[in-house]
Every structure is written in C-alpha cells, then in structure tokens.
Design a protein around this motif. Structure first.
Motif, PDB file in Angstrom:
ATOM      1  N   HIS A  74       0.847  -1.190   0.000  1.00 22.91           N
ATOM      2  CA  HIS A  74       0.000   0.000   0.000  1.00 22.91           C
ATOM      3  C   HIS A  74       0.884   1.243   0.000  1.00 22.91           C
ATOM      4  O   HIS A  74       1.979   1.247   0.570  1.00 22.91           O
ATOM      5  CB  HIS A  74      -0.902  -0.018   1.250  1.00 22.91           C
ATOM      6  CG  HIS A  74      -2.005   0.968   1.199  1.00 22.91           C
ATOM      7  ND1 HIS A  74      -1.826   2.286   1.541  1.00 22.91           N
ATOM      8  CD2 HIS A  74      -3.295   0.839   0.831  1.00 22.91           C
ATOM      9  CE1 HIS A  74      -2.968   2.941   1.397  1.00 22.91           C
ATOM     10  NE2 HIS A  74      -3.888   2.079   0.972  1.00 22.91           N
ATOM     11  N   SER A  76       0.747   3.833   1.647  1.00 24.28           N
ATOM     12  CA  SER A  76       1.067   4.310   3.000  1.00 24.28           C
ATOM     13  C   SER A  76       2.306   3.632   3.572  1.00 24.28           C
ATOM     14  O   SER A  76       2.958   4.168   4.464  1.00 24.28           O
ATOM     15  CB  SER A  76      -0.122   4.097   3.937  1.00 24.28           C
ATOM     16  OG  SER A  76      -0.406   2.717   4.078  1.00 24.28           O
ATOM     17  N   GLN A  77       2.664   2.476   3.046  1.00 20.41           N
ATOM     18  CA  GLN A  77       3.828   1.742   3.541  1.00 20.41           C
ATOM     19  C   GLN A  77       5.126   2.152   2.850  1.00 20.41           C
ATOM     20  O   GLN A  77       6.186   2.110   3.463  1.00 20.41           O
ATOM     21  CB  GLN A  77       3.623   0.237   3.372  1.00 20.41           C
ATOM     22  CG  GLN A  77       2.505  -0.321   4.227  1.00 20.41           C
ATOM     23  CD  GLN A  77       2.263  -1.772   3.924  1.00 20.41           C
ATOM     24  OE1 GLN A  77       1.895  -2.135   2.811  1.00 20.41           O
ATOM     25  NE2 GLN A  77       2.470  -2.614   4.932  1.00 20.41           N
ATOM     26  N   ARG A 114      -6.695  -0.078  -5.372  1.00 18.72           N
ATOM     27  CA  ARG A 114      -7.087  -0.332  -3.974  1.00 18.72           C
ATOM     28  C   ARG A 114      -5.953  -0.046  -2.996  1.00 18.72           C
ATOM     29  O   ARG A 114      -6.173   0.041  -1.800  1.00 18.72           O
ATOM     30  CB  ARG A 114      -7.518  -1.793  -3.791  1.00 18.72           C
ATOM     31  CG  ARG A 114      -8.741  -2.174  -4.575  1.00 18.72           C
ATOM     32  CD  ARG A 114      -9.098  -3.634  -4.425  1.00 18.72           C
ATOM     33  NE  ARG A 114      -7.917  -4.473  -4.613  1.00 18.72           N
ATOM     34  CZ  ARG A 114      -7.702  -5.613  -3.960  1.00 18.72           C
ATOM     35  NH1 ARG A 114      -8.565  -6.050  -3.092  1.00 18.72           N
ATOM     36  NH2 ARG A 114      -6.626  -6.319  -4.198  1.00 18.72           N
ATOM     37  N   LYS A 115      -4.740   0.086  -3.527  1.00 19.89           N
ATOM     38  CA  LYS A 115      -3.577   0.316  -2.678  1.00 19.89           C
ATOM     39  C   LYS A 115      -3.249   1.799  -2.564  1.00 19.89           C
ATOM     40  O   LYS A 115      -2.232   2.170  -1.977  1.00 19.89           O
ATOM     41  CB  LYS A 115      -2.383  -0.469  -3.215  1.00 19.89           C
ATOM     42  CG  LYS A 115      -2.680  -1.972  -3.179  1.00 19.89           C
ATOM     43  CD  LYS A 115      -1.574  -2.789  -3.708  1.00 19.89           C
ATOM     44  CE  LYS A 115      -1.986  -4.256  -3.671  1.00 19.89           C
ATOM     45  NZ  LYS A 115      -0.862  -5.146  -3.753  1.00 19.89           N
ATOM     46  N   TYR A 121      -7.664   7.534  -4.193  1.00 18.04           N
ATOM     47  CA  TYR A 121      -8.572   6.586  -4.832  1.00 18.04           C
ATOM     48  C   TYR A 121      -9.838   7.307  -5.305  1.00 18.04           C
ATOM     49  O   TYR A 121     -10.294   7.111  -6.435  1.00 18.04           O
ATOM     50  CB  TYR A 121      -8.912   5.461  -3.853  1.00 18.04           C
ATOM     51  CG  TYR A 121      -9.903   4.456  -4.385  1.00 18.04           C
ATOM     52  CD1 TYR A 121      -9.509   3.503  -5.323  1.00 18.04           C
ATOM     53  CD2 TYR A 121     -11.217   4.457  -3.948  1.00 18.04           C
ATOM     54  CE1 TYR A 121     -10.420   2.566  -5.807  1.00 18.04           C
ATOM     55  CE2 TYR A 121     -12.126   3.528  -4.426  1.00 18.04           C
ATOM     56  CZ  TYR A 121     -11.732   2.594  -5.353  1.00 18.04           C
ATOM     57  OH  TYR A 121     -12.622   1.683  -5.834  1.00 18.04           O
TER      58      TYR A 121
END
Length: 159
Positions: A74, A76-77, A114-115, A121
C-alpha cells in the motif's frame, strides 16, 4: 536482460570474470545456487544454463513481474514515488516480454487502485468517471501528477 547486454555479450570480459559478475548480481535463492559453483571458466556456462532452466521460462518471468504488481505494498507503507516506480518497472518488464500492455489494464488497475490512499482513490474514480475503458497510461499519468502534487506540498511545508 540487463546482465546479458552489459556482461554476457561483452567479448572483452573472460568467462571467469563473467561468472564473478553473475554471482555478484544474484540474490536470494539464485545467490545460494551461484555460490555452489567454483570460479572457473567452464562453470560460467554451466551456471548460466542452470539459471536458464530454472528461471528462464518466459511464463515464469512474466508471472514473477505480475506477482510483483499484485504484491506492491500500500502507498502508505512505501510512499507514492516508490509505489509508482515499482508499478512502472514491473509493467515495463512485462511489456518487454511481449505482453500487450493495454490488455493488462482491466486486471492491473482494479488491483492496484485499492492500494492508494482513500483520497487519491476517490480522485482517481472522479477522474475516470465518464470513461468506458481502462487505460494504464492514463492511470500512470494520474499517479505521476499525484506524486508531483504531493512533492510540492511537502516542499512547501518544510521548515
């Protein structure tokens, strides 16, 4: 492919040096295998043939790149820039193996979108609201614009 063009096809490098380069490029399972070959001229061709039989299948290579796309963490990672770079690298590699880039779009875009962070998104969904078809170039372009916007915002708020 990179190794082949930089090292393997270079006639000024002898087989022992090529084997050393090949071993230096290896990671993971390939490194363990490569370390089992002594540094000799004959072993360069042997190791190359071994790798070709294990990893050289076009299907396996394409599958590996597609798995990279599926497994991209994702945003965010890893951050948007790394996310886009990983996606583009895998897509480019799949394309180099003759997979029609646009045929991937209906599969790749739903998996990858979705990531994205929720706000990105939503922006993407708004951006393509009236579109009938999936477009990887349009998706990548959207991601680049988002990354540029994020970079601009970050630079404005640095002290």
């Amino acid at each position: 492919m990179l190794f082949r063009s930089l090292v393997d096809s270079d006639t000024t490098i002898n087989a022992v040096q090529k084997l050393q380069y090949l071993q230096a490029f290896c990671t993971g399972e390939a490194l363990v295998i490569a370390q089992g070959f002594a540094i000799t001229a004959d072993n360069y061709e042997e190791l190359k043939a071994h790798f070709q039989s294990m990893f050289g299948s076009r299907r396996l290579v394409v599958q590996s790149y597609m798995e990279n796309i599926i497994d991209i963490p994702h945003v965010s990672q890893i951050g948007l820039k790394s996310f886009v770079n990983s996606l583009e690298t895998s897509l480019r590699s799949v394309k180099e193996y003759g997979v029609a880039y646009e045929h991937l779009a209906p599969i790749v875009i739903p998996l990858v979108q979705r990531k994205l962070p929720t706000d990105e998104y939503k922006k993407w969904k708004e951006h393509i609201f009236n579109e009938d078809d999936f477009s990887l170039p349009k998706f990548i372009s959207f991601l680049h614009r988002s990354e540029e916007h994020t970079s601009e915002l970050q630079s404005q708020f640095r002290i």
